[in-house]
Scaffold this motif. Sequence first.
Motif, short mmCIF file in Angstrom:
data_model
loop_
_atom_site.label_atom_id
_atom_site.label_comp_id
_atom_site.label_asym_id
_atom_site.label_seq_id
_atom_site.Cartn_x
_atom_site.Cartn_y
_atom_site.Cartn_z
N THR A 27 0.87 -1.18 0.00
CA THR A 27 0.00 0.00 0.00
C THR A 27 0.91 1.23 0.00
O THR A 27 2.13 1.12 0.15
CB THR A 27 -0.90 0.02 1.24
OG1 THR A 27 -0.07 0.14 2.41
CG2 THR A 27 -1.75 -1.25 1.34
N GLU A 48 -4.18 7.09 6.94
CA GLU A 48 -5.60 6.87 7.23
C GLU A 48 -5.87 5.45 7.68
O GLU A 48 -5.12 4.52 7.37
CB GLU A 48 -6.43 7.15 5.96
CG GLU A 48 -6.61 8.61 5.65
CD GLU A 48 -7.41 8.80 4.37
OE1 GLU A 48 -8.63 8.97 4.47
OE2 GLU A 48 -6.82 8.77 3.29
N THR A 51 -5.27 1.53 5.81
CA THR A 51 -4.28 1.64 4.73
C THR A 51 -3.08 0.71 4.90
O THR A 51 -2.17 0.72 4.08
CB THR A 51 -3.79 3.10 4.60
OG1 THR A 51 -3.35 3.56 5.88
CG2 THR A 51 -4.89 4.01 4.11
N GLU A 209 -5.98 9.49 1.36
CA GLU A 209 -6.43 8.70 0.22
C GLU A 209 -7.93 8.85 -0.01
O GLU A 209 -8.50 8.21 -0.89
CB GLU A 209 -6.08 7.22 0.45
CG GLU A 209 -4.57 6.99 0.50
CD GLU A 209 -4.20 5.52 0.69
OE1 GLU A 209 -4.96 4.66 0.23
OE2 GLU A 209 -3.16 5.25 1.30
N VAL A 211 -10.42 7.82 1.64
CA VAL A 211 -11.19 6.58 1.81
C VAL A 211 -12.63 6.90 2.16
O VAL A 211 -13.57 6.28 1.65
CB VAL A 211 -10.54 5.69 2.90
CG1 VAL A 211 -11.42 4.49 3.23
CG2 VAL A 211 -9.16 5.22 2.46
N ASN A 215 -14.42 5.43 -1.09
CA ASN A 215 -14.72 4.00 -0.91
C ASN A 215 -15.92 3.71 -0.03
O ASN A 215 -16.37 2.57 0.03
CB ASN A 215 -13.49 3.29 -0.32
CG ASN A 215 -12.29 3.36 -1.23
OD1 ASN A 215 -12.29 4.07 -2.23
ND2 ASN A 215 -11.24 2.63 -0.92
N GLY A 330 -14.28 4.02 9.33
CA GLY A 330 -13.12 3.39 8.73
C GLY A 330 -12.96 1.92 9.02
O GLY A 330 -12.02 1.28 8.54
N ALA A 333 -14.54 -0.73 4.26
CA ALA A 333 -13.75 -0.24 3.11
C ALA A 333 -12.27 -0.26 3.39
O ALA A 333 -11.55 0.68 3.08
CB ALA A 333 -14.22 1.16 2.71
N ARG A 334 -11.79 -1.36 3.97
CA ARG A 334 -10.36 -1.47 4.28
C ARG A 334 -9.63 -2.16 3.13
O ARG A 334 -10.20 -2.94 2.38
CB ARG A 334 -10.16 -2.22 5.59
CG ARG A 334 -10.81 -1.47 6.76
CD ARG A 334 -10.65 -2.19 8.08
NE ARG A 334 -9.33 -2.04 8.66
CZ ARG A 334 -8.91 -0.96 9.31
NH1 ARG A 334 -9.71 0.08 9.46
NH2 ARG A 334 -7.70 -0.91 9.84
N GLY A 336 -8.60 -1.14 0.27
CA GLY A 336 -9.07 -0.87 -1.08
C GLY A 336 -10.48 -1.32 -1.39
O GLY A 336 -10.98 -1.10 -2.51
N THR A 338 -14.78 -1.47 -0.79
CA THR A 338 -15.82 -0.46 -0.58
C THR A 338 -16.71 -0.90 0.57
O THR A 338 -16.72 -2.07 0.97
CB THR A 338 -16.68 -0.27 -1.85
OG1 THR A 338 -17.27 -1.53 -2.20
CG2 THR A 338 -15.83 0.24 -3.01
#
Length: 379
Positions: A27, A48, A51, A209, A211, A215, A330, A333-334, A336, A338
């Motif tokens: 990543t 974030e 990631t 990013e 997210v 995402n 958070g 959607a870890r 990458g 959704t």
Amino acid sequence: MNEPNSFSMLPEPLLSKLNELNISSPTKVQEKVIPQIIEGKNIIFQSETGTGKTFAYLLPILKKIMELPVPSNASDIFVKAVIAAPTFELASQINQSVKSISGIKTALFLGGAPIKRQLEILKEKPEIVIGTESRLVELIRLKKLKIARIMFAVFDEADRLVKKEMKSETLALMSEIPSGAQIIACTATIDKDTKKFFSDFETEILPEEDVLKRNISHWAIYAEYRDKIDTLRKFLTAENPGKALVFTSRADQVENICSKLRYKKIDCMALHAKADKVQRKAAIDRFRSGKAKILITSDLSARGLDIQNITHVIQMDLPQDRDFFIHRAGRTARAGKTGINVVIGDEYEMRQFALLEKKLGITVYPKEIREGKVVSPEL
């Protein structure tokens, strides 16, 4: 031909283990941080949630440990890395992460657990020690955990470790670290207190990013306080999420929500600070494995809980602290993927959510449950 990246610096056994986990490329945070840790820098890095911060520090640490000469006898085995985490859940997760990519012996030391058993574990010669900072300090001061030769000290979720309620223990642990050890800290949010505490370190702040924006889909469902649990039940029945994490700010509401859902034949688990460690581990294990699709929790788990494939986060209230909202959302959607973040709120919370929408630059979609389906309101 693949472009060289930070994984090209890792030994083959680690690459093979990563491949088994379907991880083929680093990543952004791993690409940036791995070379700096290999270089030997004392570093605090911010990236974030979701990631890949844990592997960003574990992979270079494991590389360096694996490259050491194999000891000729047991007396030459010593603790090489100490990793401090603010919660039982995060410490356990880090331990699992090490085990998933390495055969290096670890030990998990948690405050509140019987110390006698932990003293026995130390006799098994672990090379990596992970735990809550209070128990680590206690074992060091008892001269049972010997860290004079450690190569690495890691502070995970560093911003929380320097908060008022934990700062004294973190300072105590820092004071015990030998001068030659490399110090690494990571967090999703470097605030002024964190920056001050680690002021002598190289600071690496990864670009956002987005997210939250890219995402995660954000939904708002209106419900009066008295109707929230029933609204949650209807939502779960209508949406049938693959794996849903439900948050409430009130720890005393966790069991209440769980019992009312179970009464309606919805299988779920409860996770909160008052549960003992065995119960908490059982809840997380069932949820992680997919045996239970719904986990109800307090904000205890908003930080650091890394469980793959959470499709929905459902917030039964809007936390006053914006960071808590971000950390809650958070959990989905870890890596990458959704996900969907749902707030079930009353009129006041809906107004607060609208303000948060502007501050965070996200788009919130109103939803309602009609005829057993989650739909957009009719205009």
